[in-house]
Scaffold this active site. Structure first.
Site, short mmCIF file in Angstrom:
data_model
loop_
_atom_site.label_atom_id
_atom_site.label_comp_id
_atom_site.label_asym_id
_atom_site.label_seq_id
_atom_site.Cartn_x
_atom_site.Cartn_y
_atom_site.Cartn_z
N ASP A 155 -3.93 3.48 14.15
CA ASP A 155 -3.08 4.04 13.11
C ASP A 155 -3.61 5.43 12.77
O ASP A 155 -4.46 5.97 13.48
CB ASP A 155 -2.98 3.13 11.89
CG ASP A 155 -4.31 2.94 11.16
OD1 ASP A 155 -5.29 3.65 11.48
OD2 ASP A 155 -4.37 2.09 10.26
N ARG A 178 0.85 -1.20 0.00
CA ARG A 178 0.00 0.00 0.00
C ARG A 178 0.88 1.25 0.00
O ARG A 178 1.55 1.54 1.00
CB ARG A 178 -0.94 0.04 1.21
CG ARG A 178 -1.76 1.33 1.26
CD ARG A 178 -2.98 1.27 2.16
NE ARG A 178 -2.65 1.20 3.57
CZ ARG A 178 -3.55 1.37 4.55
NH1 ARG A 178 -4.81 1.61 4.25
NH2 ARG A 178 -3.19 1.27 5.81
#
Length: 530
Positions: free
Chosen positions: A445, A165
């Site tokens: 996150d 990613r």
């Protein structure tokens, strides 16, 4: 081109001397071509985001685009999915540090999404070491010796399939400039990985696989499609070799699922429900509409009507187009020395995964290796086939109203306090180079921290009344914030508080929350401090 290469090496400073195997002349030449061909288009797409936000601020709501009705209603499917991506029942995600890469690849999950984005703090060393770690993983030379534990980490014979990613379109890479212009973090992460690994991956009978984050419009998917086409031509890769899964983690993207798939139909193999960013996007895009106030973060789950509708729509549209629909992240992590609490956490994961597989998802995410078996067992019991693409869910009729239904719940002082605390602790972690932080037995996150700080902004901007009957004014918020700041300082101690820059994190949160203008991403203002 030589001048551009010299400019890059000059501006990265540590770059060529510290990471000569990553920033090779030929790799840099390719990055220059990517920048020249695609950065201006990227910046234009970001400007379009601003224009769309102004329409939302003026009261417009997301809707299914009229101009693409034919794409949504016509019959077509994508290119085929490679054999090693047919079964994705459990995917593990995490940052690109060396130990995580080894443990994740060895976890027993079907795939590992190595994340340069929300779970990686984009320090120069984190990014470049991450590229080296992935290169070493693909050549199977990666290993690590932990002197404290007297333990060696190396790859098992059988490992997860690797998916990368890159950072979102909104993020620049400040260490690299071409013609005095900062480059795209997306293009750097994507470009360096594909350049250094496509030959090895082919030898390993696999290919460069990617997860694309935070797309807001099908034209952004078209941009990525052009990047893929250019790259395959530039590197001499057979057309359609690169494969991608798109994270549906913005409210606008959920109204353009078919369109996003269509734009990437030669490359796309799935969509993923990026649930945490999706909640953040819902708050962010509708932030100035007082009809869309979101309650305490803990009360917004996948059973909330708008979240359930989005998940089921992803399944329906993916399966119609013959691609995978991957479920969301289980953020729980094992709780040491508390068996009862650990059992409750694992039960939550099991319930979440059962709902996903029974709805028709083809796979799911976990954040910790210890949760792989929990999720795997659920999918093995409920999905005997490699995937459920055959389950078309034609009976569903998800409307615009379904996707926008406001979640019910309360807003409490405890919710305000928790958001302040999580925001400060996460931003501090990020500033210190750790993009994934274990807080309150959850893996936080950037996406989860974004929910916390955006809720604070929305509640304060709209002067919501808490369940204690008090309106959340700036004065009231400041009082709560100062109390929480003091608690944190007392817990960590004066020395750590100063050394690890907790004060800076508090200042950044104040800028994010007590501000008439909403800042799109907390990483945009924090990036200059790392």
């Amino acid at each position: 081109m030589e001048n551009q290469i010299e400019t890059i090496f000059e501006l990265t400073k540590k770059g060529i001397s510290k990471y000569p195997d990553i920033l090779t002349n030929t790799a840099v030449d390719y990055l220059c071509h990517l920048h020249t061909n695609f950065n201006a288009k990227r910046l234009n797409l970001l400007e379009e985001r601003k224009k769309q936000q102004q329409k939302f601020d003026d009261g417009e709501l997301p809707c299914f685009p009229k101009e693409t009705k034919k794409i949504r209603e016509s019959e077509w499917i994508t290119a085929s999915t490679p054999p090693d991506l047919q079964d994705r029942r459990v995917e593990i995600t995490g940052p690109v540090d060396r130990k995580m890469v080894i443990n994740a690849l060895n976890s027993g999950a079907k795939t590992f999404m190595a994340d340069f984005e929300d779970s990686t703090s984009p320090t120069w060393d984190n990014l470049m070491q991450g590229q080296q770690n992935l290169k070493d993983a693909n050549t199977r030379t990666i290993h690590l010796f932990d002197e404290k534990k007297n333990k060696e980490y190396k790859l098992n014979d059988k490992t997860a399939v690797l998916i990368i990613r890159p950072r979102g379109l909104h993020l620049n890479e400040k260490h690299i400039a071409i013609n005095n212009q900062e480059v795209s973090g997306s293009l750097i992460d994507f470009g360096l990985y594909v350049f250094h690994n496509y030959k090895t991956l082919k030898e390993n009978k696999t290919a460069p696989y990617f997860y694309l984050p935070k797309l807001e419009h099908y034209l952004e998917a078209r941009w990525w499609n052009e990047v893929f086409e250019f790259t395959e031509d530039y590197l001499g890769i057979e057309k359609g070799t690169i494969k991608t899964t798109v994270l549906i983690e913005t409210i606008t993207a959920s109204f353009q699922l078919d369109e996003i798939i269509y734009e990437l139909k030669d490359y796309i193999v799935g969509l993923n429900c990026g649930r945490w960013d999706y909640i953040f996007s819902y708050i962010k895009k509708l932030r100035n509409n007082e009809k869309f106030i979101v309650p305490n973060r803990d009360q917004v789950t996948m059973t909330s009507p708008f979240m359930n509708s989005y998940s089921q729509l992803v399944i329906q549209r993916c399966h119609k187009r013959n691609i995978h629909a991957i479920g969301g992240m289980a953020a729980q992590i094992p709780i040491k020395n508390d068996e009862a609490a650990n059992e409750i956490a694992f039960k939550k994961v099991k319930t979440d995964k059962e709902r996903e597989v029974k709805n028709g998802h083809d796979g799911t995410w976990v954040a910790h290796p210890d949760l792989v078996e929990v999720a795997m067992t659920v999918f093995d019991e409920n999905m005997p086939t490699k995937n459920q693409i055959h389950l078309k869910r034609n009976e569903l009729n998800i409307t615009e109203e379904n996707l926008l239904e406001v979640p019910k719940g309360t807003i409490t002082e405890e919710g305000v306090r928790k958001n302040i605390r999580i925001s400060v602790l996460y931003i501090t972690s990020w500033l210190n180079g750790q993009g994934a932080a274990a807080l309150n037995h959850l893996m936080e996150d950037a996406a989860t921290a974004e929910i916390s700080r955006s809720q604070l902004w929305q509640w304060l901007r709209n002067t919501v009344v808490l369940d204690n009957g008090k309106p959340l004014t700036e004065k009231y918020y400041d009082k709560i914030a100062m109390q929480e700041y003091e608690k944190i300082k007392h817990e960590v101690g004066d020395e750590i508080h100063e050394k690890q820059r907790y004060k800076l994190a508090e200042q950044l949160l104040d800028i994010l929350v007590v501000n008439y203008n909403f800042i799109d991403f907390l990483t945009l203002i924090a990036y200059k401090h790392i």
